[in-house]
Design an enzyme around this catalytic site. Structure first.
Site, short mmCIF file in Angstrom:
data_model
loop_
_atom_site.label_atom_id
_atom_site.label_comp_id
_atom_site.label_asym_id
_atom_site.label_seq_id
_atom_site.Cartn_x
_atom_site.Cartn_y
_atom_site.Cartn_z
N TYR A 142 0.75 -1.22 0.07
CA TYR A 142 -0.12 -0.06 0.03
C TYR A 142 1.00 1.22 0.04
O TYR A 142 0.50 2.20 -0.47
CB TYR A 142 -0.95 0.13 1.13
CG TYR A 142 -2.15 -0.47 0.99
CD1 TYR A 142 -2.43 -2.05 0.83
CD2 TYR A 142 -3.47 0.14 1.24
CE1 TYR A 142 -3.48 -2.65 0.84
CE2 TYR A 142 -4.67 -0.66 1.26
CZ TYR A 142 -4.64 -1.69 0.83
OH TYR A 142 -5.93 -2.65 0.65
N LYS A 189 2.94 -15.74 2.83
CA LYS A 189 3.44 -16.43 1.41
C LYS A 189 4.94 -16.64 1.48
O LYS A 189 5.81 -16.13 0.44
CB LYS A 189 3.03 -15.50 0.29
CG LYS A 189 2.92 -16.38 -1.02
CD LYS A 189 1.95 -17.27 -1.14
CE LYS A 189 2.02 -18.05 -2.14
NZ LYS A 189 1.17 -19.32 -2.51
N ASP A 221 -2.97 -18.49 0.85
CA ASP A 221 -4.04 -19.00 -0.14
C ASP A 221 -4.79 -20.23 0.74
O ASP A 221 -5.92 -20.42 0.65
CB ASP A 221 -3.35 -19.67 -1.36
CG ASP A 221 -1.92 -20.53 -1.16
OD1 ASP A 221 -1.42 -20.43 0.01
OD2 ASP A 221 -1.57 -21.02 -2.18
N ASP A 245 -6.25 -7.00 4.13
CA ASP A 245 -7.36 -6.50 3.28
C ASP A 245 -8.32 -7.38 2.71
O ASP A 245 -9.56 -7.38 2.97
CB ASP A 245 -6.82 -5.46 2.43
CG ASP A 245 -8.05 -4.77 1.61
OD1 ASP A 245 -8.81 -4.29 2.23
OD2 ASP A 245 -8.13 -4.81 0.25
N ASP A 249 -12.22 -9.15 4.65
CA ASP A 249 -13.46 -8.86 3.80
C ASP A 249 -14.35 -10.40 3.77
O ASP A 249 -15.24 -10.47 4.00
CB ASP A 249 -13.44 -8.48 2.47
CG ASP A 249 -13.68 -7.02 2.38
OD1 ASP A 249 -13.51 -6.31 3.31
OD2 ASP A 249 -13.84 -6.36 1.09
#
Ligand code: IPM
Ligand code: MN
Length: 355
Positions: A142, A189, A221, A245, A249
């Site tokens: 970001y 990851k 994942d 983020d 959600d």
């Protein structure tokens, strides 16, 4: 206590849901003998229209001077459909997070017994789900270097993390885990990304300071998958900005309504509380927005910023009662049944608190 709160209503349904949270907080203040002083300030599209900046300096001063910030929502479709817009409401949110040093985003996901059938997941999978994401909020892709090369035909965004940034977020994760079921999951990851390998290495080195906490390391994942298979197998999860983020959600819909999930963004000096739903422009001004996520964010504010645990607990209790009684907005009603209005829900909670 005398408490100063910066009030950032923002865009869309922000002002409507914030109004209810103020009403409920004031009722709590009356009941427990506190004085709340609210100072409104501009953010988002509203601030762009007024002064050309989605997070103006005056707003920053108000936030810095306050004991906590209560925030509604940011965003307006006028900007989403205009890729050439130079200033966007969302930039205000990012600037605010960075300037206030809000590096840890606390996003809980819990279920309400009376709403289990609202979840897109089968009841037996979600029963007992009570997890918290700690998302790093002021670093990573970001805020990394970005740009265009090759005459605009190549674009890049970079994800950078320092050991210190990881440590301060992970420390909050370990501390939170100690107050809960002592289980911490580090989401990364590390099989591909160097920044993830630094996350893993840093968290591994911190394990010895928290011998009671059991830490697992999982790839993002796989977590995305397990979150919908066995959400109740998780407790505290820590992760970097973009993974957080996306996963928060995903997690937010497990409870059955995104309109219910609160959040906190905390740093060393300041803290901001906001619902995780967005500005929901289609519902603006219709009186149908669900105020409960903002009201539960106010509960987090009482608990986390002011250390007023009883006050927070009473808010949670009356919210549970409104759900059980069916005094809820239309998103939580069955078969097209008419919902209560945003302010009726707020009024009901106030009457329960003062009654
Ligand atoms: C959130 C939002 C923001 C983010 C946007 C609006 C910049 O999606 O708070 O999760 O990506 O952090
Ligand atoms: Mn998001």
């Amino acid at each position: 206590m005398d408490l100063k709160i910066a009030l950032l209503a923002g865009d869309g349904i922000g002002p409507e849901v914030i109004e209810q949270a103020v009403k409920v907080s004031d009722a709590i203040a009356t009941k427990f003998n506190h004085t709340l002083t609210w100072t409104p300030a501009l953010t988002g599209a509203a601030a762009i229209d007024a002064v050309g900046d989605p997070y103006p300096d005056e707003t920053h001063e108000v936030c810095k001077a306050a004991d906590a910030v209560l925030f509604g929502a940011i965003g307006h479709p006028r900007f989403d459909n205009d890729p050439s817009a130079k200033v966007r409401p969302e930039q205000g949110l990012l600037k605010m997070r960075q300037k206030l040093g809000l590096f840890a985003n606390v996003r809980p996901t819990f279920t309400f017994p009376s709403l289990l059938d609202k979840s897109p997941l089968k009841q037996e999978r979600i029963e007992g789900t009570d997890l918290v994401f700690l998302r790093e909020l002021t670093g990573g892709i970001y805020f990394g270097e970005r740009g265009r090369l090759d005459g605009g035909n190549t674009a890049f965004d970079t994800c950078t993390y320092t050991r210190e940034e990881i440590q301060r977020l992970a420390k909050k994760g370990f501390e939170l885990a100690m107050t809960r079921s002592k289980k911490l999951c580090c989401v990364d990851k590390a099989n591909v990304l160097e920044s993830s390998r630094l996350w893993r290495e840093t968290v591994q080195a911190m394990e010895k300071d928290y011998p009671e906490v059991t830490v697992s390391y999982e790839f993002v994942d796989a977590v995305a998958m397990r979150l919908v298979q066995w959400p109740n197998s998780y407790d505290v999860l820590i992760t970097e900005n973009l993974f957080g983020d996306i996963l928060t959600d995903e997690a937010s819909v497990i409870s059955g309504s995104m309109g219910l999930m609160p959040s906190a963004s905390v740093g060393t000096e300041n803290a901001l509380y906001e619902p995780i739903h967005g500005s929901f422009p289609q519902a603006t001004g219709l009186g149908i927005a669900n105020p409960l996520a903002t009201i539960l964010s106010a509960a987090m504010m009482f608990e986390m910023s002011f250390g007023l645990v009883e006050e927070g607990a009473l808010i949670r209790k009356v919210v549970d009662e409104s759900l059980a009684e069916g005094i809820v907005t239309e998103d939580l009603k069955e078969n097209g049944e008419k919902g209560n209005s945003t302010s009726e829900v707020g009024d009901y909670l106030v009457s329960k608190i003062l009654g």
